[in-house]
Design a protein around this motif. Structure first.
Motif, PDB file in Angstrom:
ATOM      1  N   LYS A   1      -6.230 -14.910  18.188  1.00 14.80           N
ATOM      2  CA  LYS A   1      -6.290 -13.471  17.973  1.00 14.80           C
ATOM      3  C   LYS A   1      -4.876 -12.932  18.031  1.00 14.80           C
ATOM      4  O   LYS A   1      -4.075 -13.365  18.862  1.00 14.80           O
ATOM      5  CB  LYS A   1      -7.151 -12.795  19.044  1.00 14.80           C
ATOM      6  CG  LYS A   1      -8.616 -13.192  18.994  1.00 14.80           C
ATOM      7  CD  LYS A   1      -9.399 -12.511  20.098  1.00 14.80           C
ATOM      8  CE  LYS A   1     -10.866 -12.941  20.052  1.00 14.80           C
ATOM      9  NZ  LYS A   1     -11.661 -12.339  21.159  1.00 14.80           N
ATOM     10  N   MET A   2      -4.589 -11.981  17.149  1.00  7.57           N
ATOM     11  CA  MET A   2      -3.238 -11.429  17.132  1.00  7.57           C
ATOM     12  C   MET A   2      -3.234 -10.035  16.523  1.00  7.57           C
ATOM     13  O   MET A   2      -4.090  -9.694  15.685  1.00  7.57           O
ATOM     14  CB  MET A   2      -2.287 -12.338  16.357  1.00  7.57           C
ATOM     15  CG  MET A   2      -2.619 -12.499  14.889  1.00  7.57           C
ATOM     16  SD  MET A   2      -1.365 -13.494  14.022  1.00  7.57           S
ATOM     17  CE  MET A   2      -1.525 -15.057  14.884  1.00  7.57           C
ATOM     18  N   PRO A   3      -2.272  -9.193  16.933  1.00  9.75           N
ATOM     19  CA  PRO A   3      -2.099  -7.891  16.288  1.00  9.75           C
ATOM     20  C   PRO A   3      -1.280  -8.047  15.014  1.00  9.75           C
ATOM     21  O   PRO A   3      -0.402  -8.911  14.931  1.00  9.75           O
ATOM     22  CB  PRO A   3      -1.321  -7.090  17.338  1.00  9.75           C
ATOM     23  CG  PRO A   3      -0.510  -8.135  18.047  1.00  9.75           C
ATOM     24  CD  PRO A   3      -1.342  -9.398  18.054  1.00  9.75           C
ATOM     25  N   VAL A   4      -1.563  -7.235  14.026  1.00  7.40           N
ATOM     26  CA  VAL A   4      -0.764  -7.197  12.797  1.00  7.40           C
ATOM     27  C   VAL A   4      -0.484  -5.750  12.459  1.00  7.40           C
ATOM     28  O   VAL A   4      -1.275  -4.860  12.771  1.00  7.40           O
ATOM     29  CB  VAL A   4      -1.482  -7.890  11.618  1.00  7.40           C
ATOM     30  CG1 VAL A   4      -1.683  -9.368  11.888  1.00  7.40           C
ATOM     31  CG2 VAL A   4      -2.829  -7.224  11.310  1.00  7.40           C
ATOM     32  N   ARG A   5       0.647  -5.516  11.838  1.00  5.12           N
ATOM     33  CA  ARG A   5       1.032  -4.162  11.440  1.00  5.12           C
ATOM     34  C   ARG A   5       0.863  -4.008   9.928  1.00  5.12           C
ATOM     35  O   ARG A   5       1.233  -4.905   9.171  1.00  5.12           O
ATOM     36  CB  ARG A   5       2.481  -3.879  11.829  1.00  5.12           C
ATOM     37  CG  ARG A   5       2.910  -2.429  11.600  1.00  5.12           C
ATOM     38  CD  ARG A   5       4.375  -2.203  11.979  1.00  5.12           C
ATOM     39  NE  ARG A   5       4.605  -2.498  13.374  1.00  5.12           N
ATOM     40  CZ  ARG A   5       4.397  -1.642  14.374  1.00  5.12           C
ATOM     41  NH1 ARG A   5       3.927  -0.430  14.092  1.00  5.12           N
ATOM     42  NH2 ARG A   5       4.655  -1.963  15.613  1.00  5.12           N
ATOM     43  N   ILE A   6       0.272  -2.917   9.502  1.00  4.37           N
ATOM     44  CA  ILE A   6       0.108  -2.658   8.069  1.00  4.37           C
ATOM     45  C   ILE A   6       1.481  -2.318   7.488  1.00  4.37           C
ATOM     46  O   ILE A   6       2.096  -1.318   7.853  1.00  4.37           O
ATOM     47  CB  ILE A   6      -0.885  -1.524   7.811  1.00  4.37           C
ATOM     48  CG1 ILE A   6      -2.275  -1.906   8.333  1.00  4.37           C
ATOM     49  CG2 ILE A   6      -0.953  -1.199   6.316  1.00  4.37           C
ATOM     50  CD1 ILE A   6      -3.301  -0.802   8.223  1.00  4.37           C
ATOM     51  N   ALA A   7       1.954  -3.181   6.602  1.00  2.00           N
ATOM     52  CA  ALA A   7       3.262  -2.981   5.983  1.00  2.00           C
ATOM     53  C   ALA A   7       3.161  -2.196   4.685  1.00  2.00           C
ATOM     54  O   ALA A   7       4.073  -1.438   4.333  1.00  2.00           O
ATOM     55  CB  ALA A   7       3.935  -4.331   5.721  1.00  2.00           C
ATOM     56  N   LYS A   8       2.045  -2.363   3.983  1.00  2.00           N
ATOM     57  CA  LYS A   8       1.928  -1.719   2.673  1.00  2.00           C
ATOM     58  C   LYS A   8       0.461  -1.580   2.308  1.00  2.00           C
ATOM     59  O   LYS A   8      -0.352  -2.458   2.620  1.00  2.00           O
ATOM     60  CB  LYS A   8       2.661  -2.558   1.622  1.00  2.00           C
ATOM     61  CG  LYS A   8       3.005  -1.822   0.335  1.00  2.00           C
ATOM     62  CD  LYS A   8       3.868  -2.697  -0.559  1.00  2.00           C
ATOM     63  CE  LYS A   8       4.239  -1.974  -1.843  1.00  2.00           C
ATOM     64  NZ  LYS A   8       4.982  -2.855  -2.770  1.00  2.00           N
ATOM     65  N   ILE A   9       0.114  -0.482   1.658  1.00  2.00           N
ATOM     66  CA  ILE A   9      -1.241  -0.244   1.167  1.00  2.00           C
ATOM     67  C   ILE A   9      -1.143   0.042  -0.322  1.00  2.00           C
ATOM     68  O   ILE A   9      -0.572   1.062  -0.727  1.00  2.00           O
ATOM     69  CB  ILE A   9      -1.911   0.943   1.890  1.00  2.00           C
ATOM     70  CG1 ILE A   9      -1.968   0.683   3.406  1.00  2.00           C
ATOM     71  CG2 ILE A   9      -3.301   1.200   1.335  1.00  2.00           C
ATOM     72  CD1 ILE A   9      -2.478   1.869   4.217  1.00  2.00           C
ATOM     73  N   ASP A  10      -1.657  -0.871  -1.138  1.00  2.00           N
ATOM     74  CA  ASP A  10      -1.588  -0.717  -2.595  1.00  2.00           C
ATOM     75  C   ASP A  10      -2.997  -0.561  -3.155  1.00  2.00           C
ATOM     76  O   ASP A  10      -3.828  -1.479  -3.015  1.00  2.00           O
ATOM     77  CB  ASP A  10      -0.925  -1.928  -3.246  1.00  2.00           C
ATOM     78  CG  ASP A  10       0.544  -2.030  -2.909  1.00  2.00           C
ATOM     79  OD1 ASP A  10       1.248  -1.016  -3.048  1.00  2.00           O
ATOM     80  OD2 ASP A  10       0.980  -3.124  -2.500  1.00  2.00           O
ATOM     81  N   LYS A  11      -3.267   0.558  -3.804  1.00  2.00           N
ATOM     82  CA  LYS A  11      -4.554   0.754  -4.460  1.00  2.00           C
ATOM     83  C   LYS A  11      -4.448   0.192  -5.866  1.00  2.00           C
ATOM     84  O   LYS A  11      -3.816   0.784  -6.741  1.00  2.00           O
ATOM     85  CB  LYS A  11      -4.914   2.235  -4.478  1.00  2.00           C
ATOM     86  CG  LYS A  11      -6.366   2.502  -4.839  1.00  2.00           C
ATOM     87  CD  LYS A  11      -6.721   3.976  -4.626  1.00  2.00           C
ATOM     88  CE  LYS A  11      -8.213   4.199  -4.870  1.00  2.00           C
ATOM     89  NZ  LYS A  11      -8.574   5.632  -4.686  1.00  2.00           N
ATOM     90  N   VAL A  12      -5.053  -0.978  -6.097  1.00  2.00           N
ATOM     91  CA  VAL A  12      -4.906  -1.669  -7.373  1.00  2.00           C
ATOM     92  C   VAL A  12      -6.064  -1.379  -8.327  1.00  2.00           C
ATOM     93  O   VAL A  12      -6.016  -1.763  -9.496  1.00  2.00           O
ATOM     94  CB  VAL A  12      -4.761  -3.187  -7.150  1.00  2.00           C
ATOM     95  CG1 VAL A  12      -3.464  -3.490  -6.403  1.00  2.00           C
ATOM     96  CG2 VAL A  12      -5.959  -3.764  -6.398  1.00  2.00           C
ATOM     97  N   ALA A  13      -7.106  -0.731  -7.824  1.00  2.00           N
ATOM     98  CA  ALA A  13      -8.224  -0.261  -8.647  1.00  2.00           C
ATOM     99  C   ALA A  13      -8.852   0.893  -7.882  1.00  2.00           C
ATOM    100  O   ALA A  13      -8.521   1.134  -6.716  1.00  2.00           O
ATOM    101  CB  ALA A  13      -9.247  -1.379  -8.894  1.00  2.00           C
ATOM    102  N   ASN A  14      -9.752   1.619  -8.530  1.00  2.00           N
ATOM    103  CA  ASN A  14     -10.378   2.766  -7.853  1.00  2.00           C
ATOM    104  C   ASN A  14     -11.053   2.355  -6.550  1.00  2.00           C
ATOM    105  O   ASN A  14     -11.119   3.145  -5.602  1.00  2.00           O
ATOM    106  CB  ASN A  14     -11.401   3.437  -8.769  1.00  2.00           C
ATOM    107  CG  ASN A  14     -10.735   4.232  -9.881  1.00  2.00           C
ATOM    108  OD1 ASN A  14      -9.577   4.624  -9.758  1.00  2.00           O
ATOM    109  ND2 ASN A  14     -11.458   4.452 -10.965  1.00  2.00           N
ATOM    110  N   ASP A  15     -11.564   1.115  -6.502  1.00  2.00           N
ATOM    111  CA  ASP A  15     -12.306   0.683  -5.318  1.00  2.00           C
ATOM    112  C   ASP A  15     -11.732  -0.579  -4.676  1.00  2.00           C
ATOM    113  O   ASP A  15     -12.423  -1.254  -3.910  1.00  2.00           O
ATOM    114  CB  ASP A  15     -13.778   0.448  -5.668  1.00  2.00           C
ATOM    115  CG  ASP A  15     -13.974  -0.610  -6.745  1.00  2.00           C
ATOM    116  OD1 ASP A  15     -12.971  -1.029  -7.360  1.00  2.00           O
ATOM    117  OD2 ASP A  15     -15.128  -1.033  -6.958  1.00  2.00           O
TER     118      ASP A  15
END
Length: 340
Positions: A102-116
């Protein structure tokens, strides 16, 4: 209290605590029983109870019909023993190679590549790079104790960031957060690597890669791993969606087809509208494979996506296309709706 589990034909043994499922005990002991969803929906962990007493927890009847249970078959992901047991199961070599953590991760990037569909890029702790096999998955640990499973969409060597492809399921406990409230630099907790879906590198058979929707994620990782390994095995990818926008990395697949000498790509759309101006293959993706490759006797198949697609492909490829049963490797993407 704990019970002894003996696996045949290998003879390997491990202990299972009272109330613990046979599969969870095997994972804890590093014994490679095959599995996928871990919640009684996909039947990947199905084997036989040869001796002893078990109780099955909640599961879908299609994964273990009553008649099969009466014949001694069991789903080890939801089977808890009440005595020492002997089971018959095909073990998967290499699955226990890397520790589950188990480990923590940090969100580096959020890319919306399609509507859903969103691609989440995650930064792992500098001191804890996650070791995994391309094709495996992690579980996102939610605050209420629930978990959601997502395949790594990049091979372990490929990038410093780990990527997940997440399709929005309206009303979904986690996906609603991803599409509405999660932001860069937020922290998630993961557990992994999990799963027995990964590239079998001890074969030189041509590979048929079959995906629907975000089932493309682990298939992408497999392709990257094969390229990294300088594999000479032919690879043919069939990726299916309802409409063209469901093939959210179509351009990447076309690039592979142009630049990789042993790679070919067949996109298949089932419900295109006139406005889509789709001129490619139509229909169900696994049926396109049957039309193109009626003899799969010399192939390995890697399939990932909606349960109905995976189940139909396995049934028809074996029955109609002479695919050896043991050469069908799958990861069925189950959602809460699939478990109802």
């Amino acid at each position: 209290m704990s019970f002894q589990v003996t696996v045949q034909p290998s003879g390997r043994q491990f202990s299972c605590d009272e109330g613990e499922t046979i599969l969870n005990a095997a994972i804890r002991a590093g014994v490679g029983l095959p599995y996928g969803c871990k919640n009684g929906a996909c039947s990947s962990c199905k084997g036989k109870l040869l001796d002893g007493d078990i109780t099955h927890g909640a599961h879908q009847e299609k994964a273990l019909p009553v008649k099969e249970e009466e014949l001694g078959f069991a789903l080890f992901c939801c089977a808890t023993p009440h005595s020492d047991v002997t089971i018959e199961a095909r073990e998967v070599a290499g699955v226990g190679e890397f520790p589950i953590r188990k480990m923590p991760v940090r969100i580096a990037k959020i890319d919306k590549v399609a509507n859903d569909v969103i691609v989440l890029s995650l930064q792992l702790p500098a001191t804890e790079r996650l070791q995994y096999l391309a094709g495996q998955y992690v579980e996102v640990l939610l605050r209420d104790g629930k978990r959601r499973s997502y395949s790594m969409a990049n091979a372990p060597y490929k990038d410093e960031l780990m990527t997940l492809h997440i399709r929005h399921m309206p009303g979904g406990l986690f996906t609603d957060q991803v599409f509405a409230t999660l932001k860069e630099r937020d922290i998630l907790r993961l557990e992994g690597p999990l799963g027995t879906f990964f590239l079998r590198e001890d074969s030189d058979k041509p590979m048929l890669l079959l995906a629907s929707g975000t089932g493309f994620a682990p298939i992408k990782a497999l392709v990257e791993q094969a390229v990294h390994n300088q594999s000479q095995r032919p690879m043919t990818l069939y990726w299916g969606g309802r409409r063209p926008q469901d093939l959210y990395m179509h351009a990447l697949c076309e690039e592979w087809a142009r630049t990789l000498p042993n790679f070919s790509y067949v996109p298949v759309i089932s419900d295109a509208l006139a406005e889509d101006q789709w001129s490619g293959r139509s229909g169900f993706v696994h049926q396109a494979v049957i039309a193109d490759l009626p003899d799969l006797s010399a192939y390995q198949v890697y399939a990932c996506g909606a349960p109905i697609m995976v189940e139909s492909a396995q049934r028809d490829f074996v029955a109609l296309c002479k695919l050896p049963e043991e050469e069908f490797y799958a990861d069925s993407f189950t959602s809460e709706a699939d478990l109802a």
